[in-house]
Structure formats: structure tokens, C-alpha cells
Enzyme design. Sequence first.
Site, PDB file in Angstrom:
ATOM      1  N   GLY A  81       0.785  -1.236   0.000  1.00  0.00           N
ATOM      2  CA  GLY A  81       0.000   0.000   0.000  1.00  0.00           C
ATOM      3  C   GLY A  81       0.816   1.284   0.000  1.00  0.00           C
ATOM      4  N   ASP A 140      -5.892   3.151  10.247  1.00  0.00           N
ATOM      5  CA  ASP A 140      -7.321   2.849  10.341  1.00  0.00           C
ATOM      6  C   ASP A 140      -7.609   2.426  11.787  1.00  0.00           C
ATOM      7  OD1 ASP A 140      -9.916   2.308   9.366  1.00  0.00           O
ATOM      8  OD2 ASP A 140      -9.396   0.288   8.790  1.00  0.00           O
ATOM      9  N   LYS A 168      -7.880   7.615   9.170  1.00  0.00           N
ATOM     10  CA  LYS A 168      -9.332   7.475   9.407  1.00  0.00           C
ATOM     11  C   LYS A 168      -9.531   7.434  10.913  1.00  0.00           C
ATOM     12  CE  LYS A 168     -10.727   4.319   5.778  1.00  0.00           C
ATOM     13  NZ  LYS A 168     -11.248   2.955   5.588  1.00  0.00           N
ATOM     14  N   PHE A 189     -14.287   3.474   2.445  1.00  0.00           N
ATOM     15  CA  PHE A 189     -13.248   2.625   1.868  1.00  0.00           C
ATOM     16  C   PHE A 189     -12.682   3.302   0.623  1.00  0.00           C
ATOM     17  CE2 PHE A 189     -11.505  -0.809  -0.719  1.00  0.00           C
ATOM     18  CZ  PHE A 189     -10.623  -1.340   0.208  1.00  0.00           C
ATOM     19  N   ASP A 196      -5.504  -0.393  -2.537  1.00  0.00           N
ATOM     20  CA  ASP A 196      -6.164  -1.322  -3.458  1.00  0.00           C
ATOM     21  C   ASP A 196      -7.497  -1.834  -2.930  1.00  0.00           C
ATOM     22  OD1 ASP A 196      -5.048  -2.932  -1.335  1.00  0.00           O
ATOM     23  OD2 ASP A 196      -5.431  -4.674  -2.616  1.00  0.00           O
ATOM     24  N   ARG A 202      -4.505   0.355  -7.488  1.00  0.00           N
ATOM     25  CA  ARG A 202      -3.308   0.962  -6.882  1.00  0.00           C
ATOM     26  C   ARG A 202      -2.717   2.039  -7.783  1.00  0.00           C
ATOM     27  NH1 ARG A 202      -1.857  -2.052  -2.350  1.00  0.00           N
ATOM     28  NH2 ARG A 202      -2.004  -4.312  -2.507  1.00  0.00           N
TER      29      ARG A 202
HETATM   30  P1  5GP Z   1      -5.291  -0.868  10.461  1.00  0.00           P
HETATM   31  O1  5GP Z   1      -4.411  -1.982  10.946  1.00  0.00           O
HETATM   32  O2  5GP Z   1      -4.897   0.489  10.967  1.00  0.00           O
HETATM   33  O3  5GP Z   1      -6.752  -1.169  10.708  1.00  0.00           O
HETATM   34  O4  5GP Z   1      -5.227  -0.877   8.911  1.00  0.00           O
HETATM   35  C1  5GP Z   1      -4.178  -0.444   8.215  1.00  0.00           C
HETATM   36  C2  5GP Z   1      -4.183  -1.105   6.850  1.00  0.00           C
HETATM   37  O5  5GP Z   1      -5.500  -1.420   6.404  1.00  0.00           O
HETATM   38  C3  5GP Z   1      -3.630  -0.162   5.822  1.00  0.00           C
HETATM   39  O6  5GP Z   1      -2.252  -0.332   5.709  1.00  0.00           O
HETATM   40  C4  5GP Z   1      -4.368  -0.556   4.570  1.00  0.00           C
HETATM   41  O7  5GP Z   1      -3.644  -1.597   3.941  1.00  0.00           O
HETATM   42  C5  5GP Z   1      -5.675  -1.110   5.040  1.00  0.00           C
HETATM   43  N1  5GP Z   1      -6.786  -0.131   4.922  1.00  0.00           N
HETATM   44  C6  5GP Z   1      -7.421   0.521   5.910  1.00  0.00           C
HETATM   45  N2  5GP Z   1      -8.394   1.328   5.432  1.00  0.00           N
HETATM   46  C7  5GP Z   1      -8.356   1.181   4.084  1.00  0.00           C
HETATM   47  C8  5GP Z   1      -9.102   1.772   3.000  1.00  0.00           C
HETATM   48  O8  5GP Z   1     -10.009   2.603   3.152  1.00  0.00           O
HETATM   49  N3  5GP Z   1      -8.749   1.355   1.747  1.00  0.00           N
HETATM   50  C9  5GP Z   1      -7.773   0.454   1.506  1.00  0.00           C
HETATM   51  N4  5GP Z   1      -7.533   0.132   0.233  1.00  0.00           N
HETATM   52  N5  5GP Z   1      -7.045  -0.105   2.489  1.00  0.00           N
HETATM   53  C10 5GP Z   1      -7.338   0.256   3.765  1.00  0.00           C
HETATM   54 MG    MG Z   2      -1.512  -1.517   4.257  1.00  0.00          MG
END
Ligand code: 5GP
Ligand code: MG
Length: 223
Positions: A81, A140, A168, A189, A196, A202
Amino acid sequence: MRRPNFRRARRTEKLPAAPPSVWLAASFAAMPKSKRTSLHPDLAEVLLTEAQIKRRVKSIAREIKAAYGDSEFTIISLINGAVLFTADLMREIDNPVRLDCIRVSSYGTKTKSIGTPQIIHSLTLDIKKRHVLLIDDILDTGKTLKLVSELILKLHPASLRTCVLLDKKARREVPIEADFVGFEIPDKFVVGYGLDFAERYRNLSGIGVLKPEKQTTAGWSAG
Ligand code: 5GP
Ligand code: MG
């Protein structure tokens, strides 16, 4: 030693206060007509154009430069990402830098994180006594940044800072904040600029919200 920003806890190295750095992603509808270029038909809304991202990447680079001065540091990018963001950001930085990557388990064909992320591929560089800048695409729930920060800290770096393009905030489950944040975005999202859905989108130059009916791989053929 500087530790990551687990909500103001456990900081041991004193750093100058960073200026408020978060830019809110303006809604596409609020953009001047001239900027409303259509990015992709599968998007419900464009949150960030290529030009907005470019501008912000340059200013994050200035914030990073202010924090590190002329020191060398090691960039650790969370792939896939953060690939595009990392590539653009590091070209705006003239410090001596080293680059390594960590691969964490992805959402696959889901649009929400489920369970605990796993490290699929870890570091190859030695980061002991090195200044480390960890870069991810989006913060996130916070689980990924926490997992990887803890792994890095076990390797005894000189310091650890974190940088994410998107935040977020509304979805946070783990109390962690990044030191450098590009844009705060709503709980939607998003895809594009490295992000992606099931490995697609991407390569979009900007970032947008994927239409709900496109959040499925049903009907995709192998290509
Ligand atoms: P966390 O562990 O903070 O919940 O998530 C981080 C990872 O989730 C990010 O590195 C990403 O890969 C994925 N992610 C979180 N939100 C989104 C989103 O809205 N779109 C996409 N494509 N990936 C997300
Ligand atoms: Mg990621």
C-alpha cells in the site's frame, strides 16, 4: 530514545513540537469545476486529486526534514500500500536514507480489517541504533502500526517515528497516532495512489471512495 506516539505515552526523547500538520481531505463536490477530473468510473467520489497529494507530499517532506535535520535515517515502508507514497516522499528528502520494506497481511477481498494483522515478510536491514521512519498508506484501526512499531522497537533503533498519508480517525481501536499525517479522511473505503481493493486500483493517480457495488470481485476474470 524516541518511541512511537502511543497517545502521548512512553515518549522519552524530547522533540520540538510539530506544527499541526493534518490537512482535511476536501470533498470532491467542493472542488472548483476545473479540478473535477474523473479519476475512474468505479469511484463514487474523488477525495484527493494528484495535485493535492503532490502538494501535501512536499510539505510532509519539509516536516520530516525539520524533525531529522541532516541526519541519516532508515525508511521502513509497509508494502504494497505505501509503495507510491514512499517513492514520492523519499524523492522530496535530501537526507541520506536507507530503505527497507515490511509486508503485512492484507484485507484481501474485504474492505474492513478482521482480526490481528500478521507480518508476512520482515526486515532485511539491521536497524539497531538507527533512526527509523515507518511509513504506511493509511492509519485505520491502528493494529498494523502498533504491531510493526512493537516489532521495530524490539530491534533497538535509536528512534522511531511514524508517517501515514491518510488517517481514518473515526475507526481507531488501538490508541496510536502517527507523527506525520497527510490527510484526515472520513470513514469510507478508499482506493488509489497505492491503496487497493483485491490488488486493483493501486495505479490511480488520486484517491477516491470505491462505489459499494464495486466492493466485490464477483464477475472478475483472471488477467
Ligand atoms: P489498520 O491496521 O490500521 O486497521 O489498517 C491499516 C491497513 O489497512 C492499511 O495499511 C491498509 O492496507 C488497510 N486499509 C485501511 N483502510 C483502508 C481503505 O479505506 N482502503 C484500503 N484500500 N485499504 C485500507
Ligand atoms: Mg496496508
